[in-house]
Design an enzyme around this catalytic site. Structure first.
Site, PDB file in Angstrom:
ATOM      1  N   THR A 156      -3.693  -1.904   5.126  1.00 54.49           N
ATOM      2  CA  THR A 156      -2.895  -2.378   3.664  1.00 54.49           C
ATOM      3  C   THR A 156      -1.721  -2.442   3.724  1.00 54.49           C
ATOM      4  OG1 THR A 156      -2.797  -1.596   1.489  1.00 54.49           O
ATOM      5  CG2 THR A 156      -3.125   0.078   3.018  1.00 54.49           C
ATOM      6  N   TYR A 215      -3.471   7.922  -0.278  1.00 55.00           N
ATOM      7  CA  TYR A 215      -4.389   6.748   0.121  1.00 55.00           C
ATOM      8  C   TYR A 215      -3.454   6.095   1.268  1.00 55.00           C
ATOM      9  CZ  TYR A 215      -5.674   1.992   0.217  1.00 55.00           C
ATOM     10  OH  TYR A 215      -6.135   0.669   0.605  1.00 55.00           O
TER      11      TYR A 215
HETATM   12  P1  NAD Z   1     -13.878  -0.889  -2.208  1.00 54.40           P
HETATM   13  O1  NAD Z   1     -13.685   0.536  -2.710  1.00 54.40           O
HETATM   14  O2  NAD Z   1     -14.494  -1.753  -3.392  1.00 54.40           O
HETATM   15  O3  NAD Z   1     -14.925  -0.921  -1.366  1.00 54.40           O
HETATM   16  C1  NAD Z   1     -14.832  -0.018  -0.110  1.00 54.40           C
HETATM   17  C2  NAD Z   1     -16.323   0.125   0.725  1.00 54.40           C
HETATM   18  O4  NAD Z   1     -16.255   1.107   1.491  1.00 54.40           O
HETATM   19  C3  NAD Z   1     -17.452   0.584  -0.508  1.00 54.40           C
HETATM   20  O5  NAD Z   1     -18.457  -0.178  -0.256  1.00 54.40           O
HETATM   21  C4  NAD Z   1     -17.762   1.885   0.258  1.00 54.40           C
HETATM   22  O6  NAD Z   1     -19.007   2.652  -0.277  1.00 54.40           O
HETATM   23  C5  NAD Z   1     -17.507   1.997   1.527  1.00 54.40           C
HETATM   24  N1  NAD Z   1     -17.222   3.104   2.122  1.00 54.40           N
HETATM   25  C6  NAD Z   1     -16.216   4.090   1.761  1.00 54.40           C
HETATM   26  N2  NAD Z   1     -16.226   4.985   2.438  1.00 54.40           N
HETATM   27  C7  NAD Z   1     -17.098   4.980   3.427  1.00 54.40           C
HETATM   28  C8  NAD Z   1     -17.330   5.703   4.622  1.00 54.40           C
HETATM   29  N3  NAD Z   1     -16.904   6.810   4.907  1.00 54.40           N
HETATM   30  N4  NAD Z   1     -18.582   5.022   5.411  1.00 54.40           N
HETATM   31  C9  NAD Z   1     -18.994   3.985   5.191  1.00 54.40           C
HETATM   32  N5  NAD Z   1     -18.688   3.019   4.144  1.00 54.40           N
HETATM   33  C10 NAD Z   1     -17.881   3.729   3.311  1.00 54.40           C
HETATM   34  O7  NAD Z   1     -12.578  -1.163  -1.659  1.00 54.40           O
HETATM   35  P2  NAD Z   1     -11.905  -2.697  -1.422  1.00 54.40           P
HETATM   36  O8  NAD Z   1     -11.025  -3.002  -2.454  1.00 54.40           O
HETATM   37  O9  NAD Z   1     -13.060  -3.679  -1.194  1.00 54.40           O
HETATM   38  O10 NAD Z   1     -11.155  -2.341   0.019  1.00 54.40           O
HETATM   39  C11 NAD Z   1     -11.859  -2.745   1.300  1.00 54.40           C
HETATM   40  C12 NAD Z   1     -10.962  -2.385   2.399  1.00 54.40           C
HETATM   41  O11 NAD Z   1      -9.825  -3.164   2.254  1.00 54.40           O
HETATM   42  C13 NAD Z   1     -10.293  -0.968   2.595  1.00 54.40           C
HETATM   43  O12 NAD Z   1      -9.956  -0.525   3.823  1.00 54.40           O
HETATM   44  C14 NAD Z   1      -8.892  -1.241   1.846  1.00 54.40           C
HETATM   45  O13 NAD Z   1      -8.003  -0.125   2.375  1.00 54.40           O
HETATM   46  C15 NAD Z   1      -8.445  -2.387   2.309  1.00 54.40           C
HETATM   47  N6  NAD Z   1      -7.496  -3.369   1.243  1.00 54.40           N
HETATM   48  C16 NAD Z   1      -7.844  -3.464  -0.026  1.00 54.40           C
HETATM   49  C17 NAD Z   1      -6.910  -3.960  -0.732  1.00 54.40           C
HETATM   50  C18 NAD Z   1      -7.180  -4.326  -2.305  1.00 54.40           C
HETATM   51  O14 NAD Z   1      -6.125  -4.950  -2.876  1.00 54.40           O
HETATM   52  N7  NAD Z   1      -8.349  -4.082  -2.892  1.00 54.40           N
HETATM   53  C19 NAD Z   1      -5.747  -4.648  -0.211  1.00 54.40           C
HETATM   54  C20 NAD Z   1      -5.604  -4.513   1.146  1.00 54.40           C
HETATM   55  C21 NAD Z   1      -6.416  -3.829   1.998  1.00 54.40           C
HETATM   56  O1  DAU Z   2      -1.313  -3.462  -2.114  1.00 51.84           O
HETATM   57  C1  DAU Z   2      -2.755  -3.077  -1.616  1.00 51.84           C
HETATM   58  C2  DAU Z   2      -3.437  -2.191  -2.220  1.00 51.84           C
HETATM   59  O2  DAU Z   2      -3.771  -2.669  -3.680  1.00 51.84           O
HETATM   60  C3  DAU Z   2      -4.660  -1.973  -1.599  1.00 51.84           C
HETATM   61  O3  DAU Z   2      -4.708  -1.309  -0.343  1.00 51.84           O
HETATM   62  C4  DAU Z   2      -5.518  -0.831  -2.689  1.00 51.84           C
HETATM   63  O4  DAU Z   2      -6.786  -0.504  -2.083  1.00 51.84           O
HETATM   64  C5  DAU Z   2      -5.496  -1.373  -3.668  1.00 51.84           C
HETATM   65  O5  DAU Z   2      -6.346  -0.282  -4.796  1.00 51.84           O
HETATM   66  C6  DAU Z   2      -4.552  -1.712  -4.527  1.00 51.84           C
HETATM   67  O6  DAU Z   2      -3.568  -0.578  -4.679  1.00 51.84           O
HETATM   68  P1  DAU Z   2      -2.624  -0.683  -6.180  1.00 51.84           P
HETATM   69  O7  DAU Z   2      -2.422   0.813  -6.272  1.00 51.84           O
HETATM   70  O8  DAU Z   2      -1.513  -1.521  -6.003  1.00 51.84           O
HETATM   71  O9  DAU Z   2      -3.502  -1.259  -7.152  1.00 51.84           O
HETATM   72  P2  DAU Z   2      -4.128  -0.843  -8.677  1.00 51.84           P
HETATM   73  O10 DAU Z   2      -4.874  -1.800  -9.139  1.00 51.84           O
HETATM   74  O11 DAU Z   2      -4.645   0.596  -8.792  1.00 51.84           O
HETATM   75  O12 DAU Z   2      -2.602  -0.728  -9.383  1.00 51.84           O
HETATM   76  C7  DAU Z   2      -1.753  -2.020  -9.652  1.00 51.84           C
HETATM   77  C8  DAU Z   2      -0.551  -1.795 -10.248  1.00 51.84           C
HETATM   78  O13 DAU Z   2      -0.999  -1.580 -11.731  1.00 51.84           O
HETATM   79  C9  DAU Z   2       0.172  -0.552 -10.108  1.00 51.84           C
HETATM   80  O14 DAU Z   2       1.645  -0.636  -9.944  1.00 51.84           O
HETATM   81  C10 DAU Z   2      -0.514   0.443 -10.902  1.00 51.84           C
HETATM   82  C11 DAU Z   2      -0.625  -0.244 -12.262  1.00 51.84           C
HETATM   83  N1  DAU Z   2      -1.595   0.232 -13.035  1.00 51.84           N
HETATM   84  C12 DAU Z   2      -2.660   0.369 -12.562  1.00 51.84           C
HETATM   85  C13 DAU Z   2      -4.007   1.084 -13.162  1.00 51.84           C
HETATM   86  C14 DAU Z   2      -5.290   1.260 -12.560  1.00 51.84           C
HETATM   87  C15 DAU Z   2      -1.475   0.571 -14.430  1.00 51.84           C
HETATM   88  O15 DAU Z   2      -0.447   0.136 -14.936  1.00 51.84           O
HETATM   89  N2  DAU Z   2      -2.400   1.001 -15.064  1.00 51.84           N
HETATM   90  C16 DAU Z   2      -3.476   1.188 -14.662  1.00 51.84           C
HETATM   91  O16 DAU Z   2      -4.620   1.725 -15.507  1.00 51.84           O
END
Ligand code: NAD
Ligand code: DAU
Length: 342
Positions: free
Chosen positions: A127, A155
């Site tokens: 990330t 995280y």
């Molecule tokens: P998510 O929470 O929706 O999905 C995570 C999945 O991983 C779930 O299905 C969960 O059951 C599985 N999991 C968690 N721990 C596990 C373990 N110990 N063994 C096996 N499975 C496990 O998350 P997401 O948003 O889909 O993120 C997926 C990946 O992408 C993560 O590695 C996250 O760090 C990365 N990422 C997310 C974002 C974002 O904006 N959401 C951005 C950049 C990178």
């Molecule tokens: O940048 C990549 C990351 O983006 C990923 O690695 C993480 O898995 C993903 O969860 C995300 O992290 P953020 O913390 O940026 O995402 P989140 O949606 O939790 O929050 C986005 C922004 O919104 C952050 O500045 C916090 C704010 N926020 C979030 C929540 C949940 C609020 O203001 N209110 C809220 O209730």
């Protein structure tokens, strides 16, 4: 036909990635390995249940025996399994270390002792948060692959631990590992603890949206399909040991994002509830993805604003049954704990 293990494939990004691999390509067989934690949802993968190119293993990435068995016969690994929510890492950091750092090392080790010994690739999906935070005063500054790792939350620290193990396994053992660092994703099937699905579904339910602090924090938004294509491009064209940033040049402050969502859903300013800030809240993320463009030929195509946000909001409006079933039980306890005192 390439057999690829996708860890975390039942989560938000994983399930969208699996869909692209099976629907948009015919040369992949996909094995999903997922522990089915709170954010997983097998409904996301229901369309593939009867597809002979899809199979599912319920296991933890830290389970050596299960992972050693799962990697057998695979031509590559896409490693997404992780605890993914910053606010939960503030409540309880320990599971983040277990899944994101230790789990990643266990998977690297299983791959090294298995098909990885023949030079086959593993992509570690990290990330942009591992780089820490940028200032609002320097709008031209963006994270590059050589920016220092300065994680600020449990995280991002636990994800950075995975980055360091990926680097070490390449350097010491010659493992063909590549790392991607993507910005904030949005799209269908995102667990409604993350800001976009949380705000959209709250508004559909007539609830206010809890905006942290002054709302000026900036995130760089990318559609999940663009991230999925970036991961596939890394698997197919990435060079061993390299890191690739993935982003869509789409910076928005949380206030701008909130106003855009309010406007799409026909609500006014009064639906914003300003709540105390997240502890250690990173101020700004911005990604320079020119290396992925030049080396992988990858560029975001589906993230254009506001169209991509509008279609995402429309998806949540059209799929109420999906998120209503998610926003129940344990989710309600989490919501009360996270927002109750604010
Ligand atoms: P998510 O929470 O929706 O999905 C995570 C999945 O991983 C779930 O299905 C969960 O059951 C599985 N999991 C968690 N721990 C596990 C373990 N110990 N063994 C096996 N499975 C496990 O998350 P997401 O948003 O889909 O993120 C997926 C990946 O992408 C993560 O590695 C996250 O760090 C990365 N990422 C997310 C974002 C974002 O904006 N959401 C951005 C950049 C990178
Ligand atoms: O940048 C990549 C990351 O983006 C990923 O690695 C993480 O898995 C993903 O969860 C995300 O992290 P953020 O913390 O940026 O995402 P989140 O949606 O939790 O929050 C986005 C922004 O919104 C952050 O500045 C916090 C704010 N926020 C979030 C929540 C949940 C609020 O203001 N209110 C809220 O209730």
């Amino acid at each position: 036909m390439k057999r690829v293990l996708v860890t975390g494939g039942a989560g938000f990004i994983g399930s969208n990635l699996v869909a692209r691999m099976l629907k948009e390509r015919d040369h992949y067989e996909v094995v999903v390995l997922d522990s089915l934690s709170y954010s997983a949802n097998l409904e996301n993968l229901a369309p593939f249940e009867d597809d002979p190119r899809y199979s599912f293993i319920r296991a933890d990435v830290g389970d050596d025996a299960a992972v050693t068995e799962a990697v057998k016969g695979c031509d590559g690994v896409l490693h997404l399994a992780a605890e993914s929510h910053v606010d939960r890492s503030i409540m309880d950091p320990a599971p983040f270390v277990a899944s994101n750092t230790v789990g990643t090392q266990r998977l690297l080790e299983a791959w090294r002792r298995g098909p990885g010994a023949d030079g086959l690739p593993l992509v570690y999906v990290s990330t942009d948060e591992v780089y820490g935070s940028l200032s609002l005063d320097n709008p031209d500054e963006r994270f590059t692959e050589s920016s220092p790792l300065e994680p600020n939350s449990a995280y991002s620290a636990s994800k950075a631990g995975g980055d360091l193990f990926a680097r070490a396994y390449h350097h010491t053992f010659g493992l063909n590992v590549m790392t991607t660092r993507c910005s904030n994703n949005f799209g269908p099937f995102q667990f409604p603890e993350k800001v976009i699905p949380l705000f959209v579904t709250n508004l559909i339910e007539g609830e206010k949206v809890p905006l942290y602090g002054d709302g000026k924090n900036v995130r760089d938004w990318i559609h999940v399909d663009d991230h999925a294509e970036g991961i596939i491009a890394t698997l197919e064209k990435g060079r061993p040991g390299e890191v690739y940033n993935l982003g869509a040049d789409n910076e928005r402050s949380n206030l701008e994002l909130t106003h855009a969502i309010l406007e799409i859903l026909g609500h006014g300013e009064e639906m914003i509830k300003y709540v105390p800030d997240r502890l250690g809240h990173d101020r700004r993320y911005a990604i320079d993805s020119s290396k992925a463009a030049s080396d992988l030929g990858w560029k975001a195509q589906w993230s254009a604003w506001p169209g991509a946000l509008e279609s995402t909001v429309a998806w949540y409006k059209d799929n109420e049954a999906w998120w209503r079933s998610v926003k129940s039980g344990a989710y309600r306890d989490y919501y009360a704990k996270q927002y109750g005192g604010r």
